[in-house]
Design an enzyme around this catalytic site. Structure first.
Site, PDB file in Angstrom:
ATOM      1  N   ASN A 185       3.870  -2.515   1.625  1.00 44.17           N
ATOM      2  CA  ASN A 185       3.140  -1.673   0.693  1.00 44.17           C
ATOM      3  C   ASN A 185       3.247  -0.219   1.144  1.00 44.17           C
ATOM      4  OD1 ASN A 185       1.114  -3.366  -1.185  1.00 44.17           O
ATOM      5  ND2 ASN A 185       1.360  -4.446   0.743  1.00 44.17           N
TER       6      ASN A 185
ATOM      7  N   ASP B  42      -2.670  -8.255   0.508  1.00 46.51           N
ATOM      8  CA  ASP B  42      -1.230  -8.148   0.203  1.00 46.51           C
ATOM      9  C   ASP B  42      -0.446  -7.817   1.462  1.00 46.51           C
ATOM     10  OD1 ASP B  42       0.983  -8.223  -1.458  1.00 46.51           O
ATOM     11  OD2 ASP B  42       0.810  -6.137  -2.080  1.00 46.51           O
TER      12      ASP B  42
ATOM     13  N   CYS C 269       8.220  -7.194   7.084  1.00 43.64           N
ATOM     14  CA  CYS C 269       9.017  -6.508   8.087  1.00 43.64           C
ATOM     15  C   CYS C 269      10.185  -5.837   7.392  1.00 43.64           C
ATOM     16  CB  CYS C 269       9.533  -7.534   9.090  1.00 43.64           C
ATOM     17  SG  CYS C 269      10.912  -6.943  10.053  1.00 43.64           S
TER      18      CYS C 269
END
Lengths: 297, 297
Positions: free
Chosen positions: A247, A14, A238
């Site tokens: 995350n 992810d 970003c």
């Protein structure tokens, strides 16, 4: 309630799939091997989605084949469909994850399919996985809000989570994909799902877009959840790109758990060092406050 | 329990006194005037400490004299001693704050005085303030840990808070100066102090060194605290300097409060814009996640 919290490290999947900076295959392998050495029990290694959708993870097979698979550690991979499942199995994957949104608008925009269509697509995967002895984790995204439809009714979150659980997913990860949630909403969402699915089969997955992830996790731990998804170095998007949201950083989660007297078996200095090494590869400072603080001491 | 939470904006004082980048007097005045327009009720304007200790705030008198003082907004300033009190009063200050640590080691290292010596030094200030009709706020720092002595006994936190309260401080701000706390410790600390001092006379003050500030605030709000210190843009200390730790960002606190259904009367987009403007002056990106996220949308 158990004092052990399992962290599902999602940085290699992810995290990296949402980073603009490309990471070399050898570095991805090194990342996973370094993470394996920190005491983490579950490391989501990569995603067997089409390279046309996620070019960052086009080397999924090479990565999975290249990592050192340590006993006692699970290395799940994401599979969007049977084709992905085939590719994953071809390199020996033992655990997969499927994903759908709780928001119809989000699911249509991002996967070109309605939720029910996604669920139907997972059925053969779940059947084959059961026959193959492969464990399947289910992700439900946009559980606290959607960038397209805004509010996501709790009933929709519960319906999708229940469907995945009934289909055979051993664990359902509830994701605040765009990081808009706050503790009260997070608690209400978890309670609603836990009324239908045992808490022991639930995980929470927060992004830190609005700086609320650790507070949300603390609240969900109070409610009894014992599995938390996070990404070393806060990888994944970003902070300056539109709608982007990293995350929650695994380092910050481990620090929280230690402060709460909960065990996770992870060596924090070693994890933080890996996070700073990854940040270097990504050409930026670590997004983990703990990673920054430990570097300064 | 009231639904209104008062934010004590400490960016112009606690924030700027810990930033390496100098800010021009005119910009400090502009900062406070911008903050006044966001709906904040309390803005700590500056500190009348010796310029030898805190050169960043050597222009305290000019700043205070220059700001637009709007009705209904309090502009407290820090005073370390009677000399500071005199200087503050000379420019018309109506509210001051005094500060001591709960850690003896910290207080000696940073103020060259023991805690009891600091408290004794405040007595004439409190007496004069009462006579002058000046309100006094009390800060207790290092309530969840100290860089020199490590653990700080709860009994010491309670003793210092009670002494300040008995001396006449209308509000006691409990500060995790080095940002090491987590929700369980924060809750226990607040409960211990609230057993001796009414919750309505307490405030919490967290730094975000380890990314736990919003979680700690959420927990303290659950416990009933209704005053929260924070600094726009997360000002106060570069994350890469040894032991440095910015204040929790006001923007992220406001977002939390809104999510919890608590009122604070602050216009978030306007606050976030001010935070990004300040970050520009400081030559860095805003440390507020909300400030970053709102800029991206």
């Amino acid at each position: 309630m158990s004092d052990f919290v399992r962290i599902v490290e999602v940085g290699p999947r992810d995290g990296l799939q949402n980073e603009k900076q490309a990471v070399a295959t050898a570095d991805k392998i090194a990342l996973i091997d370094r993470l394996s050495a920190t005491g983490l029990r579950t490391i989501e290694a990569t995603s067997f989605v089409s390279p046309r959708w996620v070019p960052q993870l086009a080397d999924a097979a090479e990565v999975y084949a290249g990592i050192q698979r340590r006993p006692g550690i699970a290395y799940p991979v994401l599979v969007p469909n049977e084709q992905g499942y085939d590719r994953a199995r071809a390199v020996g994957v033992q655990e997969v994850a499927v994903f759908t949104a709780a928001s119809e608008a989000f699911n249509r925009t991002n996967t070109n399919a309605g939720i029910d269509e996604s669920l139907a697509r997972f059925e053969p995967i779940l059947r084959r996985a059961a026959a193959d002895g492969v464990r399947v984790r289910g992700y439900v995204s946009t559980v606290l809000g959607c960038p397209y439809q805004g509010e996501v009714p709790l009933a929709d979150v519960v319906r999708v989570a229940r469907a995945l659980h009934q289909m055979g997913c051993y664990e359902i990860s509830l994701g605040d994909t765009i990081g808009v949630g706050t503790p009260r909403k997070a608690r209400a969402m978890l309670q609603a799902v836990a009324a239908e699915i045992p808490m022991s089969a639930l995980a929470v997955h927060f992004h830190d877009t609005y700086g609320q992830a650790i507070a949300n996790i603390a609240t969900c731990l109070e409610e009894g959840v014992r599995v938390v998804d996070s990404a070393v170095s806060g990888a994944g998007g970003c902070p300056y790109a539109k709608g982007a949201s990293g995350n929650v950083a695994s380092e910050d989660v481990v620090y929280l758990l230690q402060g709460l007297g909960l065990e996770c078996g992870v060596d924090l200095p070693s994890l933080a060092e890996t996070g700073r090494w990854l940040a270097g590869l990504l050409g930026r400072a670590t997004a983990s406050r703990v990673g920054q603080a430990l570097a300064a001491t």
